[in-house]
Design a protein around this motif. Sequence first.
Motif, short mmCIF file in Angstrom:
data_model
loop_
_atom_site.label_atom_id
_atom_site.label_comp_id
_atom_site.label_asym_id
_atom_site.label_seq_id
_atom_site.Cartn_x
_atom_site.Cartn_y
_atom_site.Cartn_z
N ASN A 9 0.81 -1.12 -0.08
CA ASN A 9 -0.06 -0.14 -0.07
C ASN A 9 1.03 1.20 0.07
O ASN A 9 1.91 1.26 0.67
CB ASN A 9 -0.88 -0.02 1.26
N PHE A 10 0.28 2.35 -0.44
CA PHE A 10 1.03 3.71 -0.62
C PHE A 10 1.51 3.84 0.82
O PHE A 10 2.51 4.59 1.09
CB PHE A 10 0.29 4.60 -1.33
N SER A 11 0.68 3.83 1.84
CA SER A 11 0.73 4.26 3.04
C SER A 11 1.90 3.69 3.63
O SER A 11 2.47 3.97 4.67
CB SER A 11 -0.34 3.96 4.01
N ASP A 12 2.27 2.38 3.27
CA ASP A 12 3.50 1.55 3.81
C ASP A 12 4.80 2.35 3.55
O ASP A 12 5.68 2.11 3.99
CB ASP A 12 3.54 0.14 3.29
N LEU A 13 4.73 3.44 2.57
CA LEU A 13 5.96 4.16 2.38
C LEU A 13 6.24 5.12 3.50
O LEU A 13 7.51 5.33 3.64
CB LEU A 13 5.56 4.92 1.02
N ARG A 14 5.52 5.26 4.46
CA ARG A 14 5.33 6.09 5.58
C ARG A 14 6.08 7.70 5.03
O ARG A 14 7.02 7.73 5.90
CB ARG A 14 6.19 5.37 6.64
N LEU A 15 5.54 8.25 4.22
CA LEU A 15 6.12 9.62 4.07
C LEU A 15 6.07 10.52 5.25
O LEU A 15 4.94 10.31 5.98
CB LEU A 15 5.26 10.22 2.82
N LYS A 16 6.88 11.31 5.31
CA LYS A 16 6.99 12.27 6.44
C LYS A 16 7.86 13.39 6.28
O LYS A 16 8.63 13.16 5.56
CB LYS A 16 7.13 11.62 7.99
N ARG A 17 7.65 14.40 6.79
CA ARG A 17 8.35 15.41 6.77
C ARG A 17 9.40 15.67 7.97
O ARG A 17 9.12 15.34 9.08
CB ARG A 17 7.53 16.96 6.98
N ASP A 18 10.72 15.86 7.47
CA ASP A 18 11.59 15.72 8.79
C ASP A 18 11.75 17.38 9.26
O ASP A 18 12.34 18.27 8.50
CB ASP A 18 13.13 15.54 8.11
N SER A 19 11.39 17.55 10.15
CA SER A 19 11.21 18.94 10.95
C SER A 19 12.70 19.56 11.03
O SER A 19 12.62 20.77 11.46
CB SER A 19 10.30 18.95 12.42
N SER A 20 13.64 18.69 11.25
CA SER A 20 14.89 19.31 11.45
C SER A 20 15.71 19.75 10.25
O SER A 20 16.67 20.36 10.42
CB SER A 20 15.79 18.35 12.12
N THR A 21 15.04 19.42 9.11
CA THR A 21 15.77 19.85 7.94
C THR A 21 14.81 20.57 6.95
O THR A 21 14.79 20.56 5.85
CB THR A 21 16.35 18.55 7.01
N ASP A 22 14.16 21.65 7.52
CA ASP A 22 13.33 22.43 6.66
C ASP A 22 12.21 21.87 6.07
O ASP A 22 11.79 22.05 4.87
CB ASP A 22 14.04 23.16 5.46
N GLY A 23 11.97 20.60 6.42
CA GLY A 23 10.51 19.75 5.85
C GLY A 23 11.01 18.86 4.72
O GLY A 23 10.08 18.55 3.90
N ASN A 24 12.23 18.60 4.68
CA ASN A 24 12.77 17.27 3.66
C ASN A 24 11.73 16.24 4.06
O ASN A 24 11.13 15.90 5.02
CB ASN A 24 14.02 17.06 3.69
N ILE A 25 11.58 15.38 2.74
CA ILE A 25 10.66 14.22 2.79
C ILE A 25 11.62 12.99 3.01
O ILE A 25 12.59 12.74 2.75
CB ILE A 25 9.87 14.00 1.58
N GLU A 26 10.98 12.27 4.04
CA GLU A 26 11.51 10.99 4.59
C GLU A 26 10.48 9.95 4.04
O GLU A 26 9.26 10.19 4.29
CB GLU A 26 11.77 11.04 5.93
N PHE A 27 11.08 8.69 3.84
CA PHE A 27 10.00 7.66 3.47
C PHE A 27 11.01 6.27 3.70
O PHE A 27 12.19 6.30 3.83
CB PHE A 27 9.50 7.64 1.98
N ASP A 28 10.16 5.11 3.61
CA ASP A 28 10.86 3.68 3.83
C ASP A 28 11.72 3.38 2.38
O ASP A 28 10.74 3.12 1.46
CB ASP A 28 9.74 2.87 4.21
N TRP A 29 12.82 3.19 2.38
CA TRP A 29 13.55 3.15 1.23
C TRP A 29 13.53 1.55 0.86
O TRP A 29 13.55 1.18 -0.43
CB TRP A 29 14.87 3.43 1.33
N SER A 30 13.02 0.82 1.90
CA SER A 30 12.98 -0.61 1.67
C SER A 30 11.75 -0.94 0.51
O SER A 30 11.83 -1.89 -0.41
CB SER A 30 12.70 -1.50 2.69
#
Length: 99
Positions: A9-30
């Motif tokens: 599922n797309f939600s498995d990607l677990r997109l989120k903003r990194d609040s310590s880096t001006d909002g860079n996007i983080e996600f599950d690379w696996s």
Amino acid sequence: MKITIPDVNFSDLRLKRDSSTDGNIEFDWSLIEDICDASGIDISEFRNEDEDNVCHLIHQWYSEHRTRGGRPDPVMEDILVEEKLEEIFGSFSHKPGNT
């Protein structure tokens, strides 16, 4: 390049903003690695090359996800709004917590 999305599922990607880096996007690379494996693509196309490659992949996946009736992802919806605003007003930087 033909992309095959395995049974995730797309939600498995677990997109989120990194609040310590001006909002860079983080996600599950696996999951990106799983997509590359299923598609016969070397992961370096997304990890070591232009970051736009992985952005395009995530956009395409999200578009397909929504087309098939998938639930909206709040982070991705925010990104799409930012893109529309950039088209209209030019580039700007997202900084979480700032109004």
